[in-house]
Scaffold this active site. Structure first.
Site, PDB file in Angstrom:
ATOM      1  CB  CYS A  66      -0.917  -0.017   1.224  1.00 49.69           C
ATOM      2  SG  CYS A  66      -1.886   1.484   1.426  1.00 49.69           S
ATOM      3  CB  CYS A  69       0.576   1.446   4.328  1.00 45.45           C
ATOM      4  SG  CYS A  69      -1.191   1.036   4.339  1.00 45.45           S
TER       5      CYS A  69
END
Length: 330
Positions: A66, A69
Protein backbone atom coordinates in the site's frame (compact mmCIF):
# COMPACT_ATOMS: atom_id res chain seq x y z
CA UNK A 1 51.93 -22.43 6.54
CA UNK A 2 51.43 -18.92 7.87
CA UNK A 3 49.58 -17.89 4.71
CA UNK A 4 47.30 -20.91 4.94
CA UNK A 5 46.53 -20.22 8.58
CA UNK A 6 45.80 -16.62 7.71
CA UNK A 7 43.42 -17.66 4.93
CA UNK A 8 41.67 -20.14 7.24
CA UNK A 9 41.25 -17.46 9.89
CA UNK A 10 39.81 -15.02 7.38
CA UNK A 11 37.41 -17.69 6.11
CA UNK A 12 36.20 -18.48 9.63
CA UNK A 13 35.73 -14.79 10.40
CA UNK A 14 33.75 -14.32 7.19
CA UNK A 15 31.56 -17.29 8.02
CA UNK A 16 30.90 -15.93 11.50
CA UNK A 17 29.97 -12.49 10.13
CA UNK A 18 27.63 -14.08 7.55
CA UNK A 19 25.92 -16.14 10.24
CA UNK A 20 25.52 -13.09 12.44
CA UNK A 21 24.03 -11.16 9.53
CA UNK A 22 21.56 -13.92 8.78
CA UNK A 23 20.61 -14.13 12.43
CA UNK A 24 19.97 -10.40 12.56
CA UNK A 25 18.05 -10.51 9.31
CA UNK A 26 15.86 -13.37 10.50
CA UNK A 27 15.45 -12.15 14.09
CA UNK A 28 11.83 -11.67 15.23
CA UNK A 29 12.42 -8.04 16.11
CA UNK A 30 13.25 -7.21 12.52
CA UNK A 31 10.86 -9.57 10.78
CA UNK A 32 7.97 -8.54 12.99
CA UNK A 33 6.73 -11.85 14.27
CA UNK A 34 3.25 -11.67 15.76
CA UNK A 35 3.27 -10.58 19.38
CA UNK A 36 6.88 -9.36 19.30
CA UNK A 37 8.00 -5.78 19.83
CA UNK A 38 9.19 -4.24 16.56
CA UNK A 39 11.06 -1.16 17.73
CA UNK A 40 8.42 0.85 19.56
CA UNK A 41 5.51 -0.71 17.65
CA UNK A 42 3.72 -3.82 18.85
CA UNK A 43 2.88 -6.33 16.12
CA UNK A 44 -0.60 -7.76 16.64
CA UNK A 45 -2.08 -11.00 15.37
CA UNK A 46 -5.14 -13.15 15.86
CA UNK A 47 -3.38 -14.80 18.82
CA UNK A 48 -2.74 -11.68 20.89
CA UNK A 49 -5.24 -9.09 19.62
CA UNK A 50 -7.17 -9.31 22.91
CA UNK A 51 -4.39 -7.19 24.48
CA UNK A 52 -6.09 -4.22 22.81
CA UNK A 53 -9.08 -4.66 25.13
CA UNK A 54 -7.02 -3.43 28.09
CA UNK A 55 -5.49 0.01 28.44
CA UNK A 56 -5.15 2.64 25.72
CA UNK A 57 -4.02 1.71 22.19
CA UNK A 58 -3.51 3.15 18.75
CA UNK A 59 -3.53 0.41 16.08
CA UNK A 60 -2.77 0.77 12.39
CA UNK A 61 -3.89 -1.72 9.73
CA UNK A 62 -1.60 -1.69 6.72
CA UNK A 63 -0.32 -3.72 3.80
CA UNK A 64 3.28 -3.80 2.49
CA UNK A 65 2.16 -3.01 -1.04
CA UNK A 66 0.00 0.00 0.00
CA UNK A 67 1.63 3.36 -1.03
CA UNK A 68 -0.27 5.36 1.59
CA UNK A 69 0.87 2.94 4.29
CA UNK A 70 4.46 3.38 3.17
CA UNK A 71 4.14 7.17 3.34
CA UNK A 72 3.00 7.24 6.98
CA UNK A 73 5.38 4.50 8.16
CA UNK A 74 8.01 7.02 9.37
CA UNK A 75 5.39 9.18 11.11
CA UNK A 76 3.93 6.11 12.80
CA UNK A 77 7.34 5.05 14.07
CA UNK A 78 8.04 8.56 15.34
CA UNK A 79 4.67 8.61 17.10
CA UNK A 80 5.44 5.23 18.71
CA UNK A 81 8.73 6.56 20.14
CA UNK A 82 6.86 8.95 22.45
CA UNK A 83 4.18 6.42 23.39
CA UNK A 84 5.67 5.87 26.86
CA UNK A 85 5.19 9.54 27.76
CA UNK A 86 1.66 9.46 26.37
CA UNK A 87 0.75 6.34 28.41
CA UNK A 88 -0.35 4.55 25.26
CA UNK A 89 0.65 1.44 23.32
CA UNK A 90 1.12 1.66 19.57
CA UNK A 91 0.49 -1.38 17.40
CA UNK A 92 0.11 -2.41 13.78
CA UNK A 93 -1.46 -5.28 11.84
CA UNK A 94 -0.40 -6.60 8.45
CA UNK A 95 -3.69 -7.45 6.72
CA UNK A 96 -1.93 -9.75 4.26
CA UNK A 97 -0.76 -11.91 7.15
CA UNK A 98 -3.83 -11.50 9.37
CA UNK A 99 -6.96 -11.49 7.19
CA UNK A 100 -9.07 -12.74 10.09
CA UNK A 101 -8.04 -9.83 12.28
CA UNK A 102 -8.75 -7.32 9.52
CA UNK A 103 -12.21 -8.88 9.18
CA UNK A 104 -12.77 -8.63 12.92
CA UNK A 105 -12.15 -4.87 12.74
CA UNK A 106 -14.00 -4.69 9.39
CA UNK A 107 -11.13 -2.98 7.62
CA UNK A 108 -12.16 -1.88 4.10
CA UNK A 109 -9.58 0.84 3.37
CA UNK A 110 -5.83 1.14 3.97
CA UNK A 111 -4.37 2.46 6.09
CA UNK A 112 -6.99 2.28 8.86
CA UNK A 113 -6.26 3.52 12.37
CA UNK A 114 -8.26 2.68 15.49
CA UNK A 115 -8.10 4.16 18.97
CA UNK A 116 -8.99 1.78 21.82
CA UNK A 117 -9.62 2.68 25.45
CA UNK A 118 -10.53 -0.21 27.79
CA UNK A 119 -12.30 -2.14 25.04
CA UNK A 120 -14.11 0.88 23.52
CA UNK A 121 -13.05 1.43 19.91
CA UNK A 122 -13.10 4.63 17.85
CA UNK A 123 -12.10 5.16 14.24
CA UNK A 124 -9.34 7.77 13.78
CA UNK A 125 -10.04 9.95 10.73
CA UNK A 126 -7.64 12.87 11.33
CA UNK A 127 -4.29 13.77 9.89
CA UNK A 128 -1.63 11.07 9.96
CA UNK A 129 1.33 13.16 11.01
CA UNK A 130 3.07 12.36 14.27
CA UNK A 131 2.19 15.80 15.73
CA UNK A 132 -1.54 15.36 15.03
CA UNK A 133 -1.47 11.84 16.44
CA UNK A 134 0.13 13.11 19.66
CA UNK A 135 -2.37 15.97 19.88
CA UNK A 136 -5.22 13.47 19.46
CA UNK A 137 -4.03 11.71 22.63
CA UNK A 138 -2.80 14.68 24.69
CA UNK A 139 -5.87 16.85 24.05
CA UNK A 140 -8.20 13.82 24.44
CA UNK A 141 -9.86 14.54 21.13
CA UNK A 142 -10.97 10.93 21.00
CA UNK A 143 -13.68 11.72 23.58
CA UNK A 144 -15.54 13.76 20.95
CA UNK A 145 -15.59 10.83 18.52
CA UNK A 146 -18.56 8.48 18.56
CA UNK A 147 -17.54 4.93 19.56
CA UNK A 148 -18.04 1.96 17.29
CA UNK A 149 -21.51 0.40 17.69
CA UNK A 150 -21.76 -2.61 19.96
CA UNK A 151 -22.63 -5.07 17.20
CA UNK A 152 -19.60 -3.84 15.17
CA UNK A 153 -17.20 -4.04 18.10
CA UNK A 154 -14.30 -6.45 17.47
CA UNK A 155 -15.26 -8.39 20.60
CA UNK A 156 -18.89 -8.96 19.50
CA UNK A 157 -20.26 -12.28 18.26
CA UNK A 158 -20.95 -10.87 14.80
CA UNK A 159 -17.36 -9.78 14.37
CA UNK A 160 -16.22 -13.23 15.48
CA UNK A 161 -18.13 -14.63 12.52
CA UNK A 162 -16.73 -11.94 10.24
CA UNK A 163 -13.20 -12.83 11.33
CA UNK A 164 -13.84 -16.48 10.49
CA UNK A 165 -15.20 -15.51 7.07
CA UNK A 166 -12.16 -13.37 6.26
CA UNK A 167 -9.83 -16.09 7.49
CA UNK A 168 -11.60 -18.63 5.29
CA UNK A 169 -11.29 -16.33 2.27
CA UNK A 170 -7.56 -15.96 2.92
CA UNK A 171 -7.22 -19.73 3.14
CA UNK A 172 -8.99 -20.13 -0.21
CA UNK A 173 -6.71 -17.52 -1.77
CA UNK A 174 -3.65 -19.43 -0.53
CA UNK A 175 -4.99 -22.67 -2.02
CA UNK A 176 -5.67 -20.92 -5.33
CA UNK A 177 -2.10 -19.57 -5.34
CA UNK A 178 -0.80 -23.07 -4.62
CA UNK A 179 -2.79 -24.56 -7.52
CA UNK A 180 -1.78 -21.90 -10.04
CA UNK A 181 1.77 -21.20 -8.84
CA UNK A 182 3.20 -24.42 -7.42
CA UNK A 183 1.21 -27.04 -9.36
CA UNK A 184 0.96 -24.97 -12.55
CA UNK A 185 -2.79 -25.51 -12.98
CA UNK A 186 -4.59 -23.05 -15.23
CA UNK A 187 -6.69 -20.40 -13.52
CA UNK A 188 -9.94 -21.78 -14.94
CA UNK A 189 -8.89 -25.25 -13.85
CA UNK A 190 -8.50 -23.94 -10.31
CA UNK A 191 -11.95 -22.35 -10.55
CA UNK A 192 -13.41 -25.66 -11.75
CA UNK A 193 -11.84 -27.47 -8.80
CA UNK A 194 -13.38 -24.97 -6.39
CA UNK A 195 -16.80 -25.29 -8.06
CA UNK A 196 -16.78 -29.09 -7.87
CA UNK A 197 -15.54 -28.96 -4.29
CA UNK A 198 -18.34 -26.56 -3.37
CA UNK A 199 -20.98 -28.85 -4.92
CA UNK A 200 -19.55 -31.93 -3.23
CA UNK A 201 -19.33 -30.21 0.15
CA UNK A 202 -22.92 -28.97 -0.28
CA UNK A 203 -24.17 -32.51 -1.00
CA UNK A 204 -22.34 -33.89 2.01
CA UNK A 205 -23.65 -31.17 4.29
CA UNK A 206 -27.18 -31.69 2.94
CA UNK A 207 -26.96 -35.43 3.64
CA UNK A 208 -25.74 -34.72 7.17
CA UNK A 209 -28.60 -32.30 7.76
CA UNK A 210 -31.14 -34.85 6.48
CA UNK A 211 -29.74 -37.51 8.81
CA UNK A 212 -29.84 -35.12 11.76
CA UNK A 213 -33.41 -34.10 10.92
CA UNK A 214 -34.42 -37.76 10.60
CA UNK A 215 -32.94 -38.51 14.02
CA UNK A 216 -34.50 -35.51 15.70
CA UNK A 217 -37.85 -35.71 13.88
CA UNK A 218 -38.51 -39.35 12.84
CA UNK A 219 -40.91 -40.20 10.03
CA UNK A 220 -44.60 -40.85 10.72
CA UNK A 221 -44.35 -44.58 10.00
CA UNK A 222 -41.51 -45.07 12.41
CA UNK A 223 -43.20 -42.91 14.97
CA UNK A 224 -46.40 -44.94 14.68
CA UNK A 225 -44.51 -48.18 15.05
CA UNK A 226 -42.79 -46.95 18.20
CA UNK A 227 -45.88 -45.38 19.75
CA UNK A 228 -48.71 -47.51 18.34
CA UNK A 229 -50.17 -48.33 21.75
CA UNK A 230 -50.29 -44.70 22.79
CA UNK A 231 -51.86 -43.71 19.49
CA UNK A 232 -54.51 -46.43 19.77
CA UNK A 233 -55.37 -45.35 23.29
CA UNK A 234 -55.53 -41.76 22.20
CA UNK A 235 -57.75 -42.64 19.24
CA UNK A 236 -60.04 -44.66 21.49
CA UNK A 237 -60.28 -41.80 23.91
CA UNK A 238 -61.09 -39.44 21.06
CA UNK A 239 -63.75 -41.84 19.70
CA UNK A 240 -65.39 -42.19 23.10
CA UNK A 241 -65.37 -38.44 23.50
CA UNK A 242 -66.97 -38.04 20.07
CA UNK A 243 -69.59 -40.68 20.88
CA UNK A 244 -70.41 -38.99 24.16
CA UNK A 245 -70.81 -35.71 22.36
CA UNK A 246 -73.08 -37.32 19.76
CA UNK A 247 -75.17 -39.01 22.46
CA UNK A 248 -75.49 -35.73 24.29
CA UNK A 249 -76.57 -34.05 21.07
CA UNK A 250 -79.13 -36.82 20.35
CA UNK A 251 -80.42 -36.61 23.91
CA UNK A 252 -80.79 -32.88 23.66
CA UNK A 253 -82.55 -33.31 20.30
CA UNK A 254 -85.00 -35.82 21.83
CA UNK A 255 -85.67 -33.48 24.70
CA UNK A 256 -86.33 -30.70 22.23
CA UNK A 257 -88.75 -32.92 20.29
CA UNK A 258 -90.58 -33.93 23.49
CA UNK A 259 -90.81 -30.33 24.55
CA UNK A 260 -92.18 -29.43 21.12
CA UNK A 261 -94.79 -32.23 21.35
CA UNK A 262 -95.83 -31.06 24.80
CA UNK A 263 -96.20 -27.56 23.49
CA UNK A 264 -98.32 -28.86 20.60
CA UNK A 265 -100.57 -30.84 23.02
CA UNK A 266 -101.01 -27.81 25.19
CA UNK A 267 -101.84 -25.67 22.17
CA UNK A 268 -104.34 -28.31 20.93
CA UNK A 269 -106.06 -28.33 24.32
CA UNK A 270 -106.27 -24.61 24.32
CA UNK A 271 -107.69 -24.66 20.79
CA UNK A 272 -110.35 -27.23 21.88
CA UNK A 273 -111.33 -25.14 24.85
CA UNK A 274 -111.56 -22.11 22.66
CA UNK A 275 -113.72 -24.02 20.12
CA UNK A 276 -116.06 -25.27 22.90
CA UNK A 277 -116.37 -21.79 24.27
CA UNK A 278 -117.11 -20.52 20.79
CA UNK A 279 -119.76 -23.25 20.35
CA UNK A 280 -121.35 -22.36 23.65
CA UNK A 281 -121.28 -18.77 22.76
CA UNK A 282 -122.85 -19.53 19.38
CA UNK A 283 -125.61 -21.55 21.09
CA UNK A 284 -126.29 -18.72 23.50
CA UNK A 285 -126.44 -16.38 20.57
CA UNK A 286 -128.92 -18.60 18.73
CA UNK A 287 -131.13 -18.81 21.84
CA UNK A 288 -131.06 -15.07 22.20
CA UNK A 289 -131.90 -14.71 18.51
CA UNK A 290 -134.84 -17.08 18.91
CA UNK A 291 -136.00 -15.18 21.94
CA UNK A 292 -135.71 -11.98 20.02
CA UNK A 293 -137.64 -13.51 17.10
CA UNK A 294 -140.39 -14.70 19.42
CA UNK A 295 -140.59 -11.27 20.97
CA UNK A 296 -140.86 -9.66 17.60
CA UNK A 297 -143.62 -12.11 16.60
CA UNK A 298 -145.74 -11.27 19.63
CA UNK A 299 -145.23 -7.62 18.95
CA UNK A 300 -146.42 -8.10 15.37
CA UNK A 301 -149.55 -9.94 16.54
CA UNK A 302 -150.22 -7.23 19.03
CA UNK A 303 -149.82 -4.67 16.25
CA UNK A 304 -152.22 -6.65 14.07
CA UNK A 305 -154.66 -6.89 16.89
CA UNK A 306 -154.37 -3.21 17.50
CA UNK A 307 -154.79 -2.50 13.77
CA UNK A 308 -157.93 -4.62 13.43
CA UNK A 309 -160.11 -2.52 15.78
CA UNK A 310 -159.00 0.65 14.12
CA UNK A 311 -160.11 -0.68 10.74
CA UNK A 312 -163.52 -1.68 12.04
CA UNK A 313 -163.91 1.70 13.59
CA UNK A 314 -163.18 3.44 10.29
CA UNK A 315 -165.66 1.26 8.48
CA UNK A 316 -168.37 2.05 11.00
CA UNK A 317 -167.60 5.74 10.77
CA UNK A 318 -167.83 5.58 6.99
CA UNK A 319 -171.15 3.82 7.19
CA UNK A 320 -172.50 6.42 9.54
CA UNK A 321 -171.41 9.18 7.22
CA UNK A 322 -173.07 7.48 4.24
CA UNK A 323 -176.32 7.11 6.15
CA UNK A 324 -176.22 10.69 7.19
CA UNK A 325 -175.67 11.80 3.60
CA UNK A 326 -178.50 9.69 2.44
CA UNK A 327 -180.75 11.12 5.02
CA UNK A 328 -179.85 14.62 4.11
CA UNK A 329 -180.55 13.93 0.48
CA UNK A 330 -183.95 12.64 1.21
Amino acid sequence: MAAGARRAGLGAAGTALLAAGLALALSPSEVGSPGEQRGHVRVLSAANWSLVLQGQWMVQFYAPWCPSCQQIEAAWENFAKGSEHLDITVGKVDVTQEPGLSGRFFVTTLPTIYHAKDGVFRRYRGSRTSEDLRGYILERKWEAVEPVAGWKSPSSIMMHGMAGLFHFSGWIRQIHSYFTGTLGIHVWGSYAIFILSTLLIGLILGLILVLIADCLCPSKRRYREETSVELIERENAELTAVEEVEEAEEFSANELEEAAEEKEDISDGEDGAKSSEEANSSEDGSEEDSAVDEGSGTEETEDICEQQPTDSETQSSVRQRKSQVADNGL
